[in-house]
Motif scaffolding. Structure first.
Motif, short mmCIF file in Angstrom:
data_model
loop_
_atom_site.label_atom_id
_atom_site.label_comp_id
_atom_site.label_asym_id
_atom_site.label_seq_id
_atom_site.Cartn_x
_atom_site.Cartn_y
_atom_site.Cartn_z
N TRP A 18 35.68 39.62 57.32
CA TRP A 18 36.85 38.80 56.95
C TRP A 18 37.76 39.56 55.98
CZ3 TRP A 18 40.13 35.38 58.14
CH2 TRP A 18 40.96 34.79 57.18
N LEU A 19 37.16 40.22 55.02
CA LEU A 19 37.95 40.97 54.05
C LEU A 19 38.79 42.04 54.73
CD1 LEU A 19 35.73 41.78 50.95
CD2 LEU A 19 37.88 40.57 50.98
N TRP A 25 31.51 38.28 55.45
CA TRP A 25 32.51 38.41 54.39
C TRP A 25 33.26 39.74 54.49
CZ3 TRP A 25 31.62 39.18 48.48
CH2 TRP A 25 32.77 38.86 47.79
N SER A 44 48.18 39.72 51.63
CA SER A 44 47.66 40.95 51.01
C SER A 44 46.13 40.91 51.05
CB SER A 44 48.14 41.06 49.56
OG SER A 44 47.71 39.92 48.86
N ARG A 45 45.55 42.10 50.87
CA ARG A 45 44.10 42.20 50.94
C ARG A 45 43.47 41.52 49.72
NH1 ARG A 45 41.43 45.22 54.26
NH2 ARG A 45 43.21 46.49 54.83
N HIS A 46 42.35 40.85 49.97
CA HIS A 46 41.63 40.24 48.85
C HIS A 46 41.03 41.32 47.97
CE1 HIS A 46 41.84 36.13 50.26
NE2 HIS A 46 41.55 36.55 51.46
N MET A 47 40.90 41.02 46.69
CA MET A 47 40.29 41.97 45.76
C MET A 47 38.78 41.73 45.74
SD MET A 47 42.84 43.68 44.44
CE MET A 47 42.90 44.18 42.73
N VAL A 48 38.05 42.81 45.67
CA VAL A 48 36.59 42.72 45.52
C VAL A 48 36.23 43.37 44.21
CG1 VAL A 48 34.39 43.52 46.43
CG2 VAL A 48 36.15 42.69 47.98
N GLN A 74 38.21 45.62 39.87
CA GLN A 74 38.50 44.89 41.11
C GLN A 74 39.37 45.79 41.96
OE1 GLN A 74 40.21 41.03 39.99
NE2 GLN A 74 38.28 40.20 40.76
N GLY A 125 41.44 46.49 45.88
CA GLY A 125 41.91 46.01 47.17
C GLY A 125 41.88 47.14 48.19
N GLN A 170 36.07 49.04 49.18
CA GLN A 170 35.37 47.80 49.46
C GLN A 170 34.17 48.06 50.36
OE1 GLN A 170 38.35 45.11 50.96
NE2 GLN A 170 38.99 44.49 48.91
N ALA A 211 41.29 40.09 57.39
CA ALA A 211 42.18 39.01 56.92
C ALA A 211 43.64 39.43 56.80
CB ALA A 211 41.67 38.46 55.59
#
Lengths: 242, 68
Positions: free
Chosen positions: A35-36, A32, A46-50, A117, A119, A124, A39
């Motif tokens: 991938w984050l 994960w 855009s970057r996924h939020m964690v 959250q 990005g 992250q 990606a």
């Protein structure tokens, strides 16, 4: 089969199960995270939020403040306000400086939680380290306990390997007690530096109960390691007594 | 080690093998080997008595003190 043997066998089975699950969890985390981080480069999006949760205390660390009077909650362009009801709440407003950071604080008394959250890839990675490092240490402890049980079930508990394993368990427990709260503190510190707070001073909160428990358990394990070494000497004497 | 076990000498005198002596005394061959090779750290009186009985000797015939 004696009761102790059955219990040892059951614990070994649970250790095996937990180890398997933990390794799968580690692999999933690694995939994960990869991938984050990759990606945006691969998909161009855009970057996924964690998300995460950190504990905060009102006031400087070690000196909690008493609640001010008037509540004021102001959102911002980057602030996703997901506030549920404050319980004896402090009026705290947070505006995010970092556009990739979304925060929502929830306080009760002097200690509270901030759900966020982000990005930001550095944050992250820190979040993942906060999850992965303690998990690796836990898995190490589980593995050592499993090996200990295997030797004990074969009737050889007083082996030098077991004394070493107990010593390692002690140090790993100490590691968990320090690493987990430290990473939580660093995350909290970083998040607080990325927001402006209107209201009382906030600081990252670390519960020393968890660290204290780990330190006690670590001491117990290290002492047991010393006792095992003595047991090994006695076992050696016994085996060389004709 | 300062105390030596002269098991070889006594076995030769009585014309007995190590395994036979182990059977007669009631200890394992491995333990008797430990004794014979002077690796033992301690010997029980019961074992010493059994050895003296089977080898028809005194403890002093079996055990010898050698200083450094």
């Amino acid at each position: 089969m004696t009761t102790a043997f059955k219990l040892a066998k059951a614990i070994r089975f649970l250790c095996d199960l937990s180890l398997g699950g933990g390794i799968c969890g580690l692999a999933w985390y690694a995939i994960w995270l990869t991938w984050l981080l990759l990606a945006p480069a691969i998909t161009g999006g855009s970057r996924h939020m964690v998300g995460g949760v950190i504990s905060l205390a009102v006031g400087e660390a070690g000196s909690p403040q008493s609640p001010p009077v008037s509540p004021a909650i102001i959102g911002g362009p980057d602030l996703s306000v997901g506030l549920s009801a404050f319980l004896q709440s402090f009026p705290v407003t947070m505006n995010s400086i970092d556009s990739g950071l979304v925060v929502s604080p929830k306080f009760s008394g002097t200690i509270g939680e901030m759900i966020f959250q982000t990005g930001n890839w550095r944050m992250q990675i820190l979040l993942f380290l906060g999850s992965i490092l303690p998990l690796i240490l836990y898995l190490g402890i589980l593995y050592l306990i499993r090996q200990l049980l295997v030797d004990a079930m074969q009737g050889m508990p007083f082996a030098i390997d077991n004394a070493r394993r107990l010593k390692w368990i002690g140090w790993l427990l100490l590691g968990i007690g320090i690493v987990k709260p430290l990473l939580n503190y660093l995350t909290g510190h970083w998040i607080l530096s990325a927001v402006t707070v209107q209201g009382p001073v906030l600081s990252p909160w670390i519960s020393l109960g968890f660290t204290g428990t780990c330190v006690l358990a670590a001491c117990f394990s290290l002492i047991l390691s010393v006792i095992f070494r003595h047991g090994i000497e006695l076992e050696k004497e016994r085996s060389l007594t004709v | 080690m300062e105390i030596y076990v002269n098991l070889d000498l006594m076995l030769l005198k009585r014309r007995m093998s190590l395994s036979e002596l182990a059977d007669r005394v009631g200890i394992t061959l491995a333990n008797l080997s430990i004794l014979k090779t002077n690796k033992a750290r301690a010997i029980r009186f019961s074992t010493l008595a059994a050895l003296c009985r089977e080898l028809e000797c005194q403890p002093g015939d079996l055990l010898e003190y050698r200083g450094d």
